[in-house]
Structure formats: structure tokens, C-alpha cells
Design a protein around this motif. Structure first.
Motif, PDB file in Angstrom:
ATOM      1  N   SER A  51       0.835  -1.205   0.000  1.00  0.00           N
ATOM      2  CA  SER A  51       0.000   0.000   0.000  1.00  0.00           C
ATOM      3  C   SER A  51       0.866   1.249   0.000  1.00  0.00           C
ATOM      4  O   SER A  51       0.349   2.362   0.104  1.00  0.00           O
ATOM      5  CB  SER A  51      -0.923   0.006   1.221  1.00  0.00           C
ATOM      6  OG  SER A  51      -0.152  -0.037   2.416  1.00  0.00           O
TER       7      SER A  51
ATOM      8  N   SER B 132      -5.705   2.726 -10.096  1.00  0.00           N
ATOM      9  CA  SER B 132      -5.332   1.507  -9.380  1.00  0.00           C
ATOM     10  C   SER B 132      -4.352   1.750  -8.240  1.00  0.00           C
ATOM     11  O   SER B 132      -4.066   0.839  -7.467  1.00  0.00           O
ATOM     12  CB  SER B 132      -4.716   0.491 -10.352  1.00  0.00           C
ATOM     13  OG  SER B 132      -5.629   0.144 -11.374  1.00  0.00           O
TER      14      SER B 132
ATOM     15  N   ARG C 183       1.213  -5.262 -10.835  1.00  0.00           N
ATOM     16  CA  ARG C 183       1.147  -6.261  -9.757  1.00  0.00           C
ATOM     17  C   ARG C 183       2.555  -6.605  -9.278  1.00  0.00           C
ATOM     18  O   ARG C 183       2.787  -6.748  -8.074  1.00  0.00           O
ATOM     19  CB  ARG C 183       0.421  -7.522 -10.246  1.00  0.00           C
ATOM     20  CG  ARG C 183       0.480  -8.691  -9.266  1.00  0.00           C
ATOM     21  CD  ARG C 183      -0.433  -9.818  -9.644  1.00  0.00           C
ATOM     22  NE  ARG C 183      -1.809  -9.555  -9.260  1.00  0.00           N
ATOM     23  CZ  ARG C 183      -2.312  -9.790  -8.041  1.00  0.00           C
ATOM     24  NH1 ARG C 183      -1.533 -10.277  -7.087  1.00  0.00           N
ATOM     25  NH2 ARG C 183      -3.556  -9.533  -7.773  1.00  0.00           N
TER      26      ARG C 183
ATOM     27  N   GLN D 154      -8.410  -5.491 -11.664  1.00  0.00           N
ATOM     28  CA  GLN D 154      -8.268  -6.167 -10.381  1.00  0.00           C
ATOM     29  C   GLN D 154      -7.963  -5.199  -9.244  1.00  0.00           C
ATOM     30  O   GLN D 154      -8.522  -5.326  -8.137  1.00  0.00           O
ATOM     31  CB  GLN D 154      -7.167  -7.226 -10.471  1.00  0.00           C
ATOM     32  CG  GLN D 154      -5.819  -6.681 -10.920  1.00  0.00           C
ATOM     33  CD  GLN D 154      -4.771  -7.768 -11.091  1.00  0.00           C
ATOM     34  OE1 GLN D 154      -4.662  -8.659 -10.275  1.00  0.00           O
ATOM     35  NE2 GLN D 154      -3.991  -7.699 -12.170  1.00  0.00           N
ATOM     36  N   PHE D 155      -7.111  -4.211  -9.474  1.00  0.00           N
ATOM     37  CA  PHE D 155      -6.753  -3.288  -8.396  1.00  0.00           C
ATOM     38  C   PHE D 155      -7.858  -2.277  -8.143  1.00  0.00           C
ATOM     39  O   PHE D 155      -8.064  -1.838  -7.008  1.00  0.00           O
ATOM     40  CB  PHE D 155      -5.443  -2.581  -8.724  1.00  0.00           C
ATOM     41  CG  PHE D 155      -4.304  -3.530  -8.907  1.00  0.00           C
ATOM     42  CD1 PHE D 155      -3.840  -4.295  -7.854  1.00  0.00           C
ATOM     43  CD2 PHE D 155      -3.704  -3.689 -10.144  1.00  0.00           C
ATOM     44  CE1 PHE D 155      -2.792  -5.191  -8.016  1.00  0.00           C
ATOM     45  CE2 PHE D 155      -2.664  -4.574 -10.322  1.00  0.00           C
ATOM     46  CZ  PHE D 155      -2.206  -5.332  -9.256  1.00  0.00           C
TER      47      PHE D 155
ATOM     48  N   LYS E  34      -9.604  -1.900  -4.418  1.00  0.00           N
ATOM     49  CA  LYS E  34      -9.819  -0.625  -3.728  1.00  0.00           C
ATOM     50  C   LYS E  34     -11.285  -0.444  -3.362  1.00  0.00           C
ATOM     51  O   LYS E  34     -11.621   0.015  -2.267  1.00  0.00           O
ATOM     52  CB  LYS E  34      -9.347   0.540  -4.606  1.00  0.00           C
ATOM     53  CG  LYS E  34      -7.849   0.697  -4.693  1.00  0.00           C
ATOM     54  CD  LYS E  34      -7.443   1.783  -5.674  1.00  0.00           C
ATOM     55  CE  LYS E  34      -7.864   3.169  -5.227  1.00  0.00           C
ATOM     56  NZ  LYS E  34      -7.320   4.222  -6.108  1.00  0.00           N
TER      57      LYS E  34
END
Length: 808
Positions: A278, A319, A459, A768-769, A773
Motif C-alpha cells: 500500500s 489503481s 502487480r 483487479q486493483f 480498492k
């Protein structure tokens, strides 16, 4: 009488002596051996010298070079580069046939082939063989690329360009043909082969599908690289190949001893990978040179490279984790950044960045990437926020090694993820930046969507850094090991890592060895171990030795460039290794002389430069011309005196690169320009362009990008008409169906998640991100059980998604 040494340089497209290229590819598991035969014919009435500058994979080990004149074949030998050049010049000037193959000193993916003193009417077939490893893709396929396209490299003023400077634009379609055949073999069954080019039907040679052949369909136009993707039925597993040495090589040498190639595919603990970082500083570096105005491909629905990059930036910005730092740089002949220094990621800074992204154009001239990198590295890093550099470029630069040296010198302070966009991107630059920056490289070509590959690299960037990497060997008594590969400084989940090592001594009887890789991941120790058989394979020839030699030569070259004390000693070691292994290096060259060909040559020796790329593509040296025509002023940026060229559209293709197939049908003009001055305004007209623009269909909206663009930095969405439009609904429909227990933002965010999982699951790698979130934001709202809300959302959107799938 000897040949006159003054060479007449002629760039005539109808006189090019290269007539055909025949390529045979043999893939054994994840190593490819490529044999290319180039057929030359001198159709002129005088003797001829042909120069052919062409691309090869950046990590290829060129290991054979021969020429056949009639029935007489001569095999080249590797010599010190200067000695080979002198021998070539002496042979050609005395009327002998000679052949010289050199690697560019500026970029290891560019080679120059000189074919000297072909008599009038004479044929010559030149064969080049190289070996290369195949990179693992996100879908677990192995990618083989035959670079048919060599784009002109932008070289900053004042830098010595060498061979790279000989890459120049010329006539449109190249006047030679290509035939290509592929043979694939592996211990694992072959699932399928895919390509960006048309292939003949795949033929399996064994019932267990461990061998197969396929041919390139006729008619390849050299307008793009040939890419082949090999899929095996089993996912990649760690493996080792031991290869015996040559008994006639000097004792103790690399070529005498056995060599082992270890392939590792690290698998990280699930509990570590489930929680991505993060924190971090994310610096996006975007090529905005003129060549980024080219189309990604020429098929239906194609976008300009810069537009695809802008869409990808939108996904990336949405993202990022809250509280991280970020900045965006654009570069061309100069560079600029969105913010003076990296800023904290929040709603305000994200909105400012997105506004600037929308305004980005490919209008910044040439591709000078060195200066923006210097500026970025001069900025202070933020404590506890590891710097992640993501570079997007079509990779056409002439100072590749300077760029790589700079990235390597700052490897301790960042990770570099690089993306080669479009055909002809320099593999040496793209893979080199990722290698030196402990990151990962991706190539986006033809009809590839940029977003999936970029999000895979994000990623990796969010993956916790692997530290304290060590490699230990356990071997029988009497055997020792010398690692030839540079130390491993990066590992990524599911990505292959190769280790080459030389086995020395005699085994006391044991038949098995063990390699153990240990590292720390998020303060958790991890151990991967591989047991392997020491018995040499008989199927690889000397390919493993040559790949190992190439790896060691590149390491020595990097050591020499990084300021080592014994520079001359390192150079001598490189030349010795190159000659001994028979592989190319920057300090050696392949030389072949036909000593039986001495003849009296009268008159000057003509020289022909053979084109090895698609001149229809835009490049950095001639920018400003839209693909479908010329509505704006056109000018070329060349470091030459001002000269106006004019003529019909066919002449334009030959003399001033820039207008592709749809080009100008009625007149053109092109300025040569010095430095940054523009020497005039040029009006170009074509009645057909307006009609083409009117007939062009309105591009379809990308609903996924539309939805992502509406997300807030925190991860939530607002309940409004723009969101309803993505779902094909009216705002009242969304509002009226909202359960009473949640507010508008929670309901909107829940609907967005349901729509993503229910309607766009095939593009999950892209969002995906964004979804992570959103799920995290919903969890922070503490709204209790959302089962009823999920059911209501499914009914409204016509989906069948469970609460568990949504991750809330």
C-alpha cells in the motif's frame, strides 16, 4: 589491377541485391535456435558491396556465419573486431570476396552485414545462426520474436551513433521475400501455437504432441515483427539441463567443462501475495515523441500509440493505493513533469493528473530518454515508499548503452518496469532497462491490448521486494561450480529466472546435484530447492555453452563500462571468450574471405544499403503527419541543412518517410530541419481526406474505461447519471432500487463491483486493483451484512455474482 577503393554510395531501391530470406526455427523447450539464410544477387554490370543493417533479439548469441558462392562454402571465424575489419577491407580492395558481421557498439540488438565484392551477375547465400531464450508471458506462453522491423533510432545531437546511425528510411515495401518454418519439441506436450501473422496448419509429429511443425503463410510483408507464442500443456516447472563440453577445448575452459542451465519459477506463499503493498512512489515516464502518433496496428479499431498509453495511464492512476506518491513525466526532444516532485496520491492530485493526461499528445519531437531519467534519479526518494519507475516508449534511441548504464547505477534506489510499444521497439533498450533496474519488461505489439500487460507489471511493482537472495550448490565430491550469471537481484511470482554455471572437476560417483535458492519476502524466509541429474543431455549441441558464454560476455561488458580498473584486461577476456565459444561480442566480428575469388576488377565498387524495416511507419525524425492524411504542417527533423524536397507521392515514399499506405495522392513537400527551427509552413491538400474522415465510423465507447474513469481515488463511485449510463440504465432505476440500509455511494460502488465481475470477468487482470480498492472502501464503511444488497444489485444488472466473489 586491384579494385578502386573509393566507394560510390547509392541508395537506389530498384538495385537492392538482397532477394530472399529463409528462416528455420528450432524450439527446444524454452530455447530457440534460429538459422537465417540471406540470398544476394548482383544484377548490376559492375562489382558490388552490399550493407545490410538488421535487428536480432537483444539477448541472442550469434554462433555461426557462413557464405556460399556457387557450390563453394566458406565458414566465418570470430576475430578481434579491428583485425576483422582490416582483413575485410584488405580483401575487398584486392578484389576478393569477403563477408563481415558486426554487432553494434551502441545497441546489442542491431547488426551490420557487409557483403563485399560481388561480381556482376554473381549469387551469394549468407547464413547466420543464433540462439536465444524465449520469454515467459502473462498467459504462460513462450514468446519467440523474429524482428523484421528495424525502426530508425533517434540519436541525440553530439553522440557518436556508429552502426545505429546507418538506419535510415527508404523505399516503402522491401524488395525481398521471407519464408519461415518452425519445429517445436519439448518433454511436455504442446498445447497450441499462436502468431500475430498468418500460419499454415499446425502438424504434430508425435502422437503425444511433444513435437510439431508449422510454417509462415506466404505473403509476409515485413510490416511487423513475426511473433510466435508456444503453449505447453503443463505449466512451467523448475528444471535443469546439463550439457557436455568439447574435449578438444583447452582444459579448464568454459567450452571444455560441462555447463548447467537452471530454470527457476518461484512460487511465493499465498498469505504474502494476498496483501499487496500500500506504499510506494510510482513514477510514470511516457514517450511523447512523434513516433507515438503511429497506429498500434493497421487493423480495425486500431488506436494511436499515444491514445492507448493515455487509456493505460487512466487505469494505472485509478489503481494506485491511497497515500502513495506519484508523478508523470512526458519526454521527447525535451521533457516535462506534471508536478515539480512526486506528490501524495489523493482525490485532488489524481484529478489534476487525469486532466493533464487527457491533453497529452505525441508532439515533443525526438526520443531523448536519458535526460528525464537523470532528473528523476536526482530527486530525493521518500522513506518507506520504494520508488517504482514505469517507462513507456517505442524504444527507438541510439544511445541505448548510456541509458542502461544510468539505470544500473541507480538500481539500489528503485525498480524499473519497461514497456516496448509498437513494431520495431528496441529489445535491447526495453529488456535492458528492466534487467538493470530489477524490474520486468513487456512488449505490446500488433493487436495487443496494452492494459493487461501493464497491469501485470503493476502487480509485480506492488509485490513486496524480494531481498537477501542467495544461491547454494550441493554437488558430489570432486565437483565444484562457478556461477556464470550475474547475481540474482529480483524474483517475481511465476516468472522464470535463469542461472548458468560451469561444472569443474570429476565426480567421485554421485549422479545428482542440488541448487537451493533462499530469500526473504516481507520478513518471511522462503526456500526453493531443485534436484537435478548430472548426466549431460545429448540433444542441445552446444547451445547451453553458447548462451552461457553470451551471458558472461555481457556481464564483463557491463563491468568494463561501470569503471573497472583493468579495462584492457576485461576486453581481452571478452575477446578470448568470444573467439573460444564462437559467439559474437561488441569487441569481435565474424569474418569470412573467399581466398579463391581474387579477380581483376575495373571501375568503382558500388555500395548498396539494404532496407530492413518498414518505412511506412512514422518515426521521430519526421513527425506531425496524421495516419489518415496531412491536415497540419509537415516537417522532418534532421540535423542537416535546409533542403526542400518535392515530387509525386511515390517519390515521397522513397525520399521522405512519413505518409503510410493511405498517404498523399496529390503532391507533397518535406522540409529538412536543423535543431529546433522550423523553416516554413507547408500546406498539403488531398480531396480524399475529408471524405475518409466523414466515412470513418464513430469509435465504440469502452465501457470498462468509462466505469474506471468515474471511480474516486478512495475506491468508491457516486450514484449519478454517468454511472447509470455505463450500465445501460437511467439514474432513477438505480436510485429506486437502492436498499434503505446503504447510502448512495455504497450502493453505487456495490453495483460497479457486481458489473465488473458479472460483465467484464474476462478483463479482470485490467480492473483487479480497481476492484480491490472498491472492496476495501466498502469494508471501511461498516455497513453490516450486504447479502440483500448484492441480491438487489444482481436483479438490477442481470448478473449472478455472490458476495464472496466480490471480496466484501
Amino acid at each position: 589491377m586491384s579494385c578502386i577503393c573509393d566507394v560510390v554510395v547509392l541508395l537506389l531501391c530498384d538495385s537492392v541485391p538482397l532477394k530472399s530470406i529463409s528462416v528455420q526455427v528450432r524450439v527446444q523447450d524454452h530455447v530457440a535456435t534460429v538459422s537465417s539464410t540471406l540470398q544476394y544477387v548482383n544484377e548490376e554490370e559492375r562489382p558490388l558491396e552490399a550493407l545490410f543493417v538488421f535487428p536480432l533479439p537483444a539477448d541472442a548469441a550469434v554462433c555461426h556465419f557462413s557464405a556460399k558462392i556457387g557450390e563453394h562454402e566458406i565458414v566465418a571465424e570470430v576475430q578481434d573486431r579491428e583485425s576483422a575489419r582490416d582483413q575485410y577491407d584488405d580483401a575487398v580492395s584486392s578484389g576478393q570476396q569477403a563477408f563481415l558481421l558486426e554487432e553494434s557498439a551502441e545497441s546489442p540488438d542491431v547488426f551490420r552485414l557487409s557483403v563485399g565484392c560481388l561480381s556482376a551477375g554473381q549469387n551469394a547465400a549468407v547464413t547466420i545462426i543464433y540462439i536465444t531464450e524465449l520469454a515467459v508471458q502473462a498467459d504462460h506462453s513462450l514468446r519467440f520474436c523474429l524482428p523484421a522491423v528495424l525502426n530508425p533510432r533517434y540519436t541525440p545531437a553530439g553522440s557518436g551513433a556508429g552502426i545505429v546511425s546507418e538506419i535510415s528510411s527508404g523505399c516503402g515495401a522491401v524488395p525481398y521475400t521471407l519464408t519461415l518454418s518452425v519445429h517445436v519439441s519439448s518433454p511436455k506436450p504442446i498445447s497450441k501455437l499462436e502468431s500475430n501473422c498468418s500460419l499454415d496448419p499446425l502438424v504434430f509429429l508425435q502422437s503425444d504432441h511433444t513435437q510439431a511443425t508449422v510454417n509462415l503463410s506466404p505473403g509476409h510483408m515485413f510490416d511487423k515483427d513475426f511473433e510466435l507464442f508456444v503453449f505447453y500443456q503443463d505449466t512451467h516447472q523448475p528444471s535443469a539441463i546439463v550439457e557436455a563440453g568439447v574435449t578438444t577445448a583447452p582444459p579448464g575452459s568454459l567450452m571444455r567443462d560441462p555447463v548447467v542451465m537452471i530454470s527457476l519459477y518461484p512460487e511465493f506463499p499465498e498469505e504474502v501475495m494476498s496483501s499487496l503493498a500500500s506504499r510506494g512512489e510510482f513514477v510514470f515516464v511516457i514517450d511523447r515523441s512523434g513516433s507515438m502518433g503511429s497506429m498500434m496496428h493497421y487493423g480495425k479499431g486500431a488506436k494511436m500509440r499515444i491514445e492507448s498509453a493515455k487509456d493505460t495511464l487512466l487505469l494505472l492512476l485509478k489503481s494506485l493505493p491511497m497515500g502513495c506518491y506519484f508523478n508523470i513525466y512526458g519526454f521527447g526532444s525535451h521533457f516535462e513533469s506534471f508536478f515539480p516532485k512526486s506528490v501524495v496520491y489523493n482525490q485532488e492530485t489524481m484529478d489534476q493528473a487525469l486532466k493533464r493526461v487527457k491533453e497529452m499528445k505525441s508532439d515533443m519531437g525526438g526520443t531523448e530518454i536519458l535526460e528525464p531519467l537523470k532528473h528523476i534519479y536526482s530527486q530525493r526518494c521518500h522513506p518507506d515508499h520504494p520508488r517504482q519507475l514505469l517507462v513507456f516508449t517505442d524504444g527507438e534511441v541510439g544511445n541505448t548503452k548510456k541509458v542502461l548504464d544510468l539505470v544500473k547505477s541507480h538500481a539500489h534506489s528503485h525498480r524499473c518496469f519497461s514497456f516496448g510499444i509498437g513494431e520495431g521497439a528496441s529489445a535491447a533498450l526495453i529488456t535492458g532497462m528492466a534487467r538493470e533496474g530489477s524490474g520486468h519488461a513487456q512488449f505490446i505489439t500488433d493487436t495487443d491490448r496494452m492494459q493487461p500487460k501493464v497491469m501485470q507489471s503493476l502487480r509485480f511493482a506492488l509485490q513486496p521486494a524480494v531481498v537477501n537472495i542467495s544461491v547454494d550448490w550441493t554437488l558430489p565430491d570432486g565437483l565444484t561450480v562457478e556461477t556464470l550469471s550475474p547475481p540474482i537481484n529480483v524474483l517475481f511470482q511465476g516468472q522464470r529466472t535463469l542461472i548458468y554455471a560451469q561444472l569443474k572437476g570429476e565426480s567421485s560417483g554421485g549422479s545428482e546435484g542440488t541448487v537451493t535458492v533462499k530469500y526473504s519476502l516481507k520478513d518471511q524466509p522462503v526456500t526453493n530447492q531443485l534436484h537435478f541429474c548430472l548426466k549431460p543431455t545429448e540433444e542441445t549441441g552446444l547451445s547451453i555453452h553458447r548462451l552461457a558464454a553470451r551471458t558472461l560476455i555481457r556481464s564483463l561488458e557491463q563491468e568494463k563500462r561501470s569503471g573497472a580498473a583493468d579495462v584492457e584486461g576485461i576486453r581481452s577476456r571478452m575477446v578470448e571468450l568470444s573467439v573460444q565459444a564462437g559467439v559474437s561480442s561488441v569487441h569481435t566480428a565474424f569474418i569470412a574471405v573467399n581466398i579463391d575469388s581474387r579477380q581483376t576488377v575495373k571501375g568503382p565498387l558500388n555500395r548498396r544499403r539494404v532496407l530492413a524495416y518498414d518505412s511506412d511507419e512514422f518515426d521521430d525524425m519526421c513527425y506531425g503527419v496524421p495516419q489518415m492524411g496531412c491536415d497540419d504542417d509537415v516537417y522532418c527533423e534532421l540535423d542537416e541543412e535546409v533542403e526542400l524536397l518535392s515530387g509525386d507521392s511515390e517519390e515521397f515514399d522513397d525520399m521522405c518517410y512519413g505518409v503510410p499506405q493511405m498517404g498523399i495522392r496529390r503532391g507533397f513537400a518535406c522540409f529538412k530541419q536543423s535543431n529546433d527551427d522550423v523553416y516554413g509552413d507547408i500546406d498539403i491538400y488531398d480531396d480524399g481526406f475529408d471524405a475518409l474522415a466523414e466515412a470513418a465510423p464513430e469509435p465504440q465507447k469502452d465501457l470498462l474505461l468509462q466505469l474506471v474513469s468515474l471511480q474516486k481515488a478512495s475506491g468508491c463511485w457516486d450514484l449519478d447519471a454517468t454511472l447509470a449510463d455505463v450500465f445501460g440504465k437511467m439514474e432513477d432505476e438505480l436510485t429506486n432500487q437502492k436498499p434503505a440500509q446503504v447510502d448512495g455511494s455504497v450502493w453505487a460502488t456495490l453495483l460497479a463491483l457486481i458489473w465488473l465481475y458479472g460483465c467484464k470477468i474476462e478483463q479482470q487482470v485490467e480492473w483487479q486493483f480497481v476492484a480491490m480498492k472498491a472492496a476495501s472502501w466498502i469494508g471501511s464503511q461498516k455497513v453490516g451484512d450486504l447479502s440483500q444488497c448484492v441480491c438487489a444489485g444482481n436483479v438490477l444488472l442481470g448478473c449472478q455474482v455472490t458476495k464472496e466473489t466480490l471480496g466484501i
